[in-house]
Design a protein around this motif. Structure first.
Motif, PDB file in Angstrom:
ATOM      1  N   ILE A   1       6.659  -6.809 -12.496  1.00 45.37           N
ATOM      2  CA  ILE A   1       5.376  -6.870 -11.797  1.00 45.37           C
ATOM      3  C   ILE A   1       4.288  -6.549 -12.803  1.00 45.37           C
ATOM      4  O   ILE A   1       4.479  -5.719 -13.709  1.00 45.37           O
ATOM      5  CB  ILE A   1       5.318  -5.894 -10.598  1.00 45.37           C
ATOM      6  N   GLY A   2       3.165  -7.234 -12.690  1.00 45.68           N
ATOM      7  CA  GLY A   2       2.069  -6.950 -13.603  1.00 45.68           C
ATOM      8  C   GLY A   2       0.888  -7.846 -13.341  1.00 45.68           C
ATOM      9  O   GLY A   2       0.944  -8.751 -12.503  1.00 45.68           O
TER      10      GLY A   2
ATOM     11  N   ALA B   1       6.929   3.296  -5.715  1.00 40.96           N
ATOM     12  CA  ALA B   1       5.526   3.677  -5.906  1.00 40.96           C
ATOM     13  C   ALA B   1       5.186   3.787  -7.389  1.00 40.96           C
ATOM     14  O   ALA B   1       4.078   3.449  -7.822  1.00 40.96           O
ATOM     15  CB  ALA B   1       5.255   4.997  -5.192  1.00 40.96           C
ATOM     16  N   ALA B   2       6.161   4.254  -8.193  1.00 40.40           N
ATOM     17  CA  ALA B   2       5.910   4.416  -9.630  1.00 40.40           C
ATOM     18  C   ALA B   2       5.622   3.081 -10.315  1.00 40.40           C
ATOM     19  O   ALA B   2       4.857   3.034 -11.293  1.00 40.40           O
ATOM     20  CB  ALA B   2       7.112   5.092 -10.288  1.00 40.40           C
ATOM     21  N   HIS B   3       6.226   2.016  -9.812  1.00 40.21           N
ATOM     22  CA  HIS B   3       6.028   0.703 -10.429  1.00 40.21           C
ATOM     23  C   HIS B   3       4.593   0.198 -10.281  1.00 40.21           C
ATOM     24  O   HIS B   3       4.158  -0.660 -11.057  1.00 40.21           O
ATOM     25  CB  HIS B   3       6.985  -0.328  -9.816  1.00 40.21           C
ATOM     26  N   VAL B   4       3.883   0.699  -9.265  1.00 43.02           N
ATOM     27  CA  VAL B   4       2.524   0.197  -9.013  1.00 43.02           C
ATOM     28  C   VAL B   4       1.471   1.282  -9.224  1.00 43.02           C
ATOM     29  O   VAL B   4       0.325   1.138  -8.783  1.00 43.02           O
ATOM     30  CB  VAL B   4       2.404  -0.405  -7.587  1.00 43.02           C
ATOM     31  N   THR B   5       1.836   2.347  -9.929  1.00 43.47           N
ATOM     32  CA  THR B   5       0.869   3.406 -10.222  1.00 43.47           C
ATOM     33  C   THR B   5      -0.346   2.823 -10.936  1.00 43.47           C
ATOM     34  O   THR B   5      -0.209   2.122 -11.943  1.00 43.47           O
ATOM     35  CB  THR B   5       1.511   4.491 -11.110  1.00 43.47           C
ATOM     36  N   GLY B   6      -1.527   3.095 -10.394  1.00 49.71           N
ATOM     37  CA  GLY B   6      -2.755   2.614 -11.017  1.00 49.71           C
ATOM     38  C   GLY B   6      -3.093   1.166 -10.738  1.00 49.71           C
ATOM     39  O   GLY B   6      -4.108   0.661 -11.215  1.00 49.71           O
TER      40      GLY B   6
ATOM     41  N   GLY C   1       0.823  -1.205   0.000  1.00 54.83           N
ATOM     42  CA  GLY C   1       0.000   0.000   0.000  1.00 54.83           C
ATOM     43  C   GLY C   1       0.854   1.250   0.000  1.00 54.83           C
ATOM     44  O   GLY C   1       2.092   1.190   0.075  1.00 54.83           O
ATOM     45  N   PRO C   2       0.224   2.425  -0.058  1.00 54.23           N
ATOM     46  CA  PRO C   2       0.952   3.693  -0.100  1.00 54.23           C
ATOM     47  C   PRO C   2       1.922   3.876   1.065  1.00 54.23           C
ATOM     48  O   PRO C   2       2.962   4.516   0.911  1.00 54.23           O
ATOM     49  CB  PRO C   2      -0.160   4.740  -0.066  1.00 54.23           C
ATOM     50  N   GLU C   3       1.578   3.324   2.226  1.00 52.14           N
ATOM     51  CA  GLU C   3       2.440   3.490   3.408  1.00 52.14           C
ATOM     52  C   GLU C   3       3.813   2.841   3.205  1.00 52.14           C
ATOM     53  O   GLU C   3       4.798   3.229   3.858  1.00 52.14           O
ATOM     54  CB  GLU C   3       1.766   2.907   4.656  1.00 52.14           C
ATOM     55  N   ASP C   4       3.887   1.871   2.302  1.00 53.22           N
ATOM     56  CA  ASP C   4       5.175   1.195   2.055  1.00 53.22           C
ATOM     57  C   ASP C   4       6.170   2.076   1.314  1.00 53.22           C
ATOM     58  O   ASP C   4       7.360   1.751   1.250  1.00 53.22           O
ATOM     59  CB  ASP C   4       4.950  -0.093   1.252  1.00 53.22           C
TER      60      ASP C   4
ATOM     61  N   VAL D   1       1.104 -10.948  -5.254  1.00 51.00           N
ATOM     62  CA  VAL D   1       1.086  -9.842  -4.284  1.00 51.00           C
ATOM     63  C   VAL D   1      -0.205  -9.051  -4.469  1.00 51.00           C
ATOM     64  O   VAL D   1      -0.729  -8.940  -5.569  1.00 51.00           O
ATOM     65  CB  VAL D   1       2.310  -8.904  -4.447  1.00 51.00           C
ATOM     66  N   TRP D   2      -0.688  -8.510  -3.358  1.00 49.94           N
ATOM     67  CA  TRP D   2      -1.880  -7.653  -3.393  1.00 49.94           C
ATOM     68  C   TRP D   2      -1.405  -6.201  -3.341  1.00 49.94           C
ATOM     69  O   TRP D   2      -0.589  -5.843  -2.505  1.00 49.94           O
ATOM     70  CB  TRP D   2      -2.794  -7.971  -2.208  1.00 49.94           C
ATOM     71  N   VAL D   3      -1.922  -5.397  -4.262  1.00 50.74           N
ATOM     72  CA  VAL D   3      -1.552  -3.987  -4.312  1.00 50.74           C
ATOM     73  C   VAL D   3      -2.801  -3.137  -4.132  1.00 50.74           C
ATOM     74  O   VAL D   3      -3.838  -3.382  -4.757  1.00 50.74           O
ATOM     75  CB  VAL D   3      -0.869  -3.625  -5.662  1.00 50.74           C
ATOM     76  N   SER D   4      -2.681  -2.125  -3.256  1.00 48.66           N
ATOM     77  CA  SER D   4      -3.806  -1.203  -3.038  1.00 48.66           C
ATOM     78  C   SER D   4      -3.283   0.233  -3.047  1.00 48.66           C
ATOM     79  O   SER D   4      -2.162   0.505  -2.615  1.00 48.66           O
ATOM     80  CB  SER D   4      -4.472  -1.487  -1.690  1.00 48.66           C
ATOM     81  N   GLN D   5      -4.083   1.135  -3.563  1.00 49.18           N
ATOM     82  CA  GLN D   5      -3.724   2.563  -3.536  1.00 49.18           C
ATOM     83  C   GLN D   5      -4.324   3.264  -2.325  1.00 49.18           C
ATOM     84  O   GLN D   5      -4.103   4.456  -2.113  1.00 49.18           O
ATOM     85  CB  GLN D   5      -4.216   3.258  -4.822  1.00 49.18           C
TER      86      GLN D   5
END
Length: 240
Positions: free
Chosen positions: A172-173, A202-207, A142-145, A234-238
């Motif tokens: 990652i994708g 953070a740029a790698h997981v934008t959107g 998440g963003p906190e990371d 992996v789980w990604v959240s904004q």
């Protein structure tokens, strides 16, 4: 005196050594075509007394087929260097190959220096999975990371045939064909023993929102691609 070793033609250059005292490498892309070399100049090539010059390329002392030999009488026109093509299949035999040529000037055979190169056409074996921090396993990314320009380390464990010159890339994708490159590491003497850590920003997981995969691809120094590694989910959240 020794005659100089054959010189690889510009159309099929060898890869530089990986270590200070190591051999050059034969690129994987050159395995299909015969290899072209130049035979350096030598004394008396312009001898006005007609003398037969015979040259045959060799691999580890074995002569190439006689159909490919050079046979002309002095004075040689055009003069050396002389283009030669090596057809022996053993030029691609794995391991250290010694390339040279048989040379006779009239009845006299000359000693010739060798050119050595390494043949290594084994692909990297990416038999490991990327490991992620426990917090990522438990809570996802998440963003906190990424606060304060922090990154998430994605670590690839040592794989079974790790070699100098390997280039390992992390992605990652949502799937293996739609992805973003996280980083690239080429193994050299300085970093060979270091952990393979790719820093996710953070740029790698934008959107990105939801379930994604991280995995590695690799290519050996001679240019052989690996089968991609397995996927780590992996789980990604904004959202925080």
């Amino acid at each position: 005196d020794y005659l100089e070793a054959p010189v690889p033609d510009a159309s099929n250059p060898l890869l530089p050594p990986l270590t200070a005292t190591g051999p050059q490498y034969l690129p994987y892309s050159h395995r299909i075509q015969p290899l072209k070399f130049m035979i350096p100049t030598f004394d008396r090539h312009d001898d006005t007394v007609p003398t037969l010059v015979t040259i045959r390329m060799t691999v580890d002392g074995t002569k190439d087929d006689i159909n490919y030999q050079y046979e002309k009488v002095t004075p040689l026109n055009p003069p050396p260097p002389i283009p030669m093509t090596l057809h022996l299949a053993s030029r691609n035999t794995p391991g250290l190959r010694k390339i040279s040529y048989f040379f006779s000037f009239g009845p006299n055979e000359a000693d010739v220096e060798e050119l050595q190169y390494m043949v290594d056409f084994e692909p990297p074996a990416l038999d490991q999975l990327i490991t992620v921090p426990q917090s990522v396993k438990d809570y996802g990314i998440g963003p906190e990371d990424f606060e304060g320009d922090a990154t998430v380390p994605l670590t690839y464990p040592d794989y079974s045939n790790k070699r100098l010159g390997d280039t390992i890339k992390c992605y990652i994708g949502p799937n293996s064909t739609v992805n973003r490159e996280v980083g690239s590491i080429t193994l050299n003497e300085g970093n060979f023993s270091n952990p393979l850590v790719f820093n996710l920003t953070a740029a790698h997981v934008t959107g990105y929102n939801g379930e994604y995969i991280v995995f590695c691809q690799a290519v050996s120094y001679s240019g052989v691609s690996a089968t991609p590694s397995g996927n780590t989910e992996v789980w990604v959240s904004q959202k925080r």
